[in-house]
Enzyme design. Sequence first.
Site, PDB file in Angstrom:
ATOM      1  N   HIS A   1     -22.759 -13.157  19.066  1.00  0.00           N
ATOM      2  CA  HIS A   1     -23.177 -14.457  18.511  1.00  0.00           C
ATOM      3  C   HIS A   1     -24.289 -15.067  19.347  1.00  0.00           C
ATOM      4  O   HIS A   1     -25.238 -15.642  18.835  1.00  0.00           O
ATOM      5  CB  HIS A   1     -22.013 -15.447  18.558  1.00  0.00           C
ATOM      6  CG  HIS A   1     -21.032 -15.261  17.447  1.00  0.00           C
ATOM      7  ND1 HIS A   1     -21.404 -14.966  16.174  1.00  0.00           N
ATOM      8  CD2 HIS A   1     -19.684 -15.342  17.439  1.00  0.00           C
ATOM      9  CE1 HIS A   1     -20.330 -14.871  15.421  1.00  0.00           C
ATOM     10  NE2 HIS A   1     -19.264 -15.083  16.168  1.00  0.00           N
TER      11      HIS A   1
ATOM     12  N   GLU B   1     -29.169   4.559   0.758  1.00  0.00           N
ATOM     13  CA  GLU B   1     -28.657   4.435   2.121  1.00  0.00           C
ATOM     14  C   GLU B   1     -27.675   5.558   2.464  1.00  0.00           C
ATOM     15  O   GLU B   1     -27.089   5.587   3.534  1.00  0.00           O
ATOM     16  CB  GLU B   1     -28.036   3.059   2.348  1.00  0.00           C
ATOM     17  CG  GLU B   1     -27.046   2.616   1.287  1.00  0.00           C
ATOM     18  CD  GLU B   1     -26.575   1.177   1.475  1.00  0.00           C
ATOM     19  OE1 GLU B   1     -26.740   0.598   2.548  1.00  0.00           O
ATOM     20  OE2 GLU B   1     -26.006   0.645   0.499  1.00  0.00           O
TER      21      GLU B   1
ATOM     22  N   ASP C   1     -27.645   1.789   7.140  1.00  0.00           N
ATOM     23  CA  ASP C   1     -26.642   2.811   6.829  1.00  0.00           C
ATOM     24  C   ASP C   1     -27.261   4.203   6.795  1.00  0.00           C
ATOM     25  O   ASP C   1     -26.659   5.154   7.268  1.00  0.00           O
ATOM     26  CB  ASP C   1     -25.956   2.494   5.490  1.00  0.00           C
ATOM     27  CG  ASP C   1     -24.816   1.503   5.674  1.00  0.00           C
ATOM     28  OD1 ASP C   1     -24.029   1.696   6.618  1.00  0.00           O
ATOM     29  OD2 ASP C   1     -24.747   0.524   4.913  1.00  0.00           O
TER      30      ASP C   1
ATOM     31  N   CYS D   1     -35.047  -2.515   2.840  1.00  0.00           N
ATOM     32  CA  CYS D   1     -34.430  -3.770   3.260  1.00  0.00           C
ATOM     33  C   CYS D   1     -33.554  -3.588   4.497  1.00  0.00           C
ATOM     34  O   CYS D   1     -32.867  -4.511   4.913  1.00  0.00           O
ATOM     35  CB  CYS D   1     -33.629  -4.395   2.117  1.00  0.00           C
ATOM     36  SG  CYS D   1     -32.342  -3.309   1.490  1.00  0.00           S
TER      37      CYS D   1
HETATM   38  C1  PEP Z   1     -28.629  -1.210   5.132  1.00  0.00           C
HETATM   39  O1  PEP Z   1     -27.642  -0.464   5.168  1.00  0.00           O
HETATM   40  O2  PEP Z   1     -29.749  -0.906   5.624  1.00  0.00           O
HETATM   41  C2  PEP Z   1     -28.543  -2.538   4.508  1.00  0.00           C
HETATM   42  C3  PEP Z   1     -29.617  -3.295   4.352  1.00  0.00           C
HETATM   43  O3  PEP Z   1     -27.309  -2.968   4.124  1.00  0.00           O
HETATM   44  P1  PEP Z   1     -26.198  -3.552   5.134  1.00  0.00           P
HETATM   45  O4  PEP Z   1     -26.854  -3.743   6.481  1.00  0.00           O
HETATM   46  O5  PEP Z   1     -25.751  -4.825   4.506  1.00  0.00           O
HETATM   47  O6  PEP Z   1     -25.185  -2.461   5.115  1.00  0.00           O
HETATM   48 MG    MG Z   2     -25.914  -0.849   3.907  1.00  0.00          MG
END
Ligand code: PEP
Ligand code: MG
Length: 573
Positions: free
Chosen positions: A190, A432, A456, A503
């Site tokens: 945090h 992913e 991921d 993302c």
């Molecule tokens: C990812 O896996 O890159 C992603 C954007 O999703 P999360 O981090 O929410 O698993």
């Molecule tokens: Mg993910």
Amino acid sequence: MTAERYHGVGAAPGLSIGQVVWWRKESPKVETQTVSDPDGEIKRFEEVVQQAKAQIQQLRQTTAERIGEEEAAIFDAHLSFMEDPAYIGEMKNRIRNQKKNAEAVCRDVTDEMSQMLASLPDEYMQARADDIRDVGTRILLLLSGVQPFDPSMLKPGSIIVAEELAPSDTAQFPPGVAGMVTARGSKTAHAAIMARTLGIPAVLGLGKTLEELADGDTLIVDGEAGSLIKNPDPQTEKEARSEMERQQKLREDALKKADEDAFTADGRRIQVFANIGSLNDLEAAVHNGAEGVGLFRTEFLYLENDQWPTEEEQYGAYRKVLEAFGDKPVVIRTLDIGGDKDLPYAELPKEENPFLGHRAIRFCLANPDIFKVQLKALLRAGVHGDLWVMFPMVENLSEVREAKALLDECRQELQQNGVETASSLKVGIMVEIPAAAVNADLLAKEVDFMSIGTNDLTQYTLAADRGNELVAPLYDAAHPAVLRLVKKTCDAAHEAGIIAGMCGELAGDPKMTEVLVGLGLHELSMSAGTIPEVKEEVRNVQTDNARTLAERTLVQESPEAVRQLATKEPLKS
Ligand code: PEP
Ligand code: MG
């Protein structure tokens, strides 16, 4: 004085110079005593509980004002412990039944509960163990009348050094704190998140070497590299100061142009979007010039509830985001539960390997009644903006077809009841899982867009758990194997004429922007704070050079070599 260098974990970027101030936390010594008047002791205890509550409420308010609602919500967990019969109630029971002093029962119950929480497999519950220790120390300090560290004596330019910092400590930082250094803690603590939000360079995880820093030492903190220089010579200090000025100027220039769309130097548009985790992130996304939302993680709606959120609740939240972005694209990801994200009321079965288990789209397809509530909320909200629905953790074609069929079913059911639904809505997937990247050409035919989730994708490609410190040195999204999968996905998207976005965290690393554009990404989505800088990087990119650079990254031997190439640093022999 001789200069010394130290290395830890770079947890919040930026460079700063300042004077060390140790934030020493006095844990009052507690002795167990028998009390002759338990009722009087309970009264004394209750008064202290009220004072502690007032302090936490005050901290919550200051944090909301200075940092943001999301971070302030940490103190809601503290406040809920103050109401918890298993915690406060148990302490009162023990004072009454065991006739022990309040200090001793507070120490005992806090220890027992924090150990119990820390032993649970769920990361969310483990983090609550830190919260309860923080609350317990606050009550103990008040009971014992020991004065805690007084942050108001911190002068601007102080570098705070501490064993560990709790959110309730960082929340009290006065403006002008130049840096933060701790013995324990990781990038996901945090305190690290707060430091990033406040823009305070932070180096954590120094371990025992921290003791070599003394009050008054001059310290250069490099939160990007995770390094420290103690008592630098005048030349090193001068160089650091001019680098600080350079970085500051870059940040200011980037922010001035944050609202302008990002085009490469040769005129290609790269869309720079924001990732948002709750409605509280909207303001920062707009302020930093997000051209849309590339990932709205909807889990918060489920995690902050103690039962499945209704269609109406979800519709309200999705509509807010869509309206905030007008006609700009908003990618809303359907529920990604499971893995490290538990949901107590879902009663998910315990799995041996939860990251390889029944999560995200797998869970949703197996529970259509739950999934359809979200899909209906999305179809209704889509009337108010440019909605792109994204399915997480897709591994094969039938999952996409099944999810799309459910979406159609929901549309028909709504329309039969005379409810208006989005007339145009794009449907896409997250790439992913390595299988999805390898088969991206097949998947691309079924969808309007693909967005690469490197968080991921990296853990599955490299078989390195994203949350396991022991394998953290292996986990790097700049690994050529991951980049090859990114390239494969982008090529498949181009071939099919659909959009390729990213993302995962890699998208927000300005040092990798040129490589990512060269690999063929059309859209990059990231936490709001890095948008201005990434846009600036895009403006410096020449597409042809970027493609050549990207090709070269694919044949490097290691992520380190890729990163060096990307920053054009000479390779170390
Ligand atoms: C990812 O896996 O890159 C992603 C954007 O999703 P999360 O981090 O929410 O698993
Ligand atoms: Mg993910």
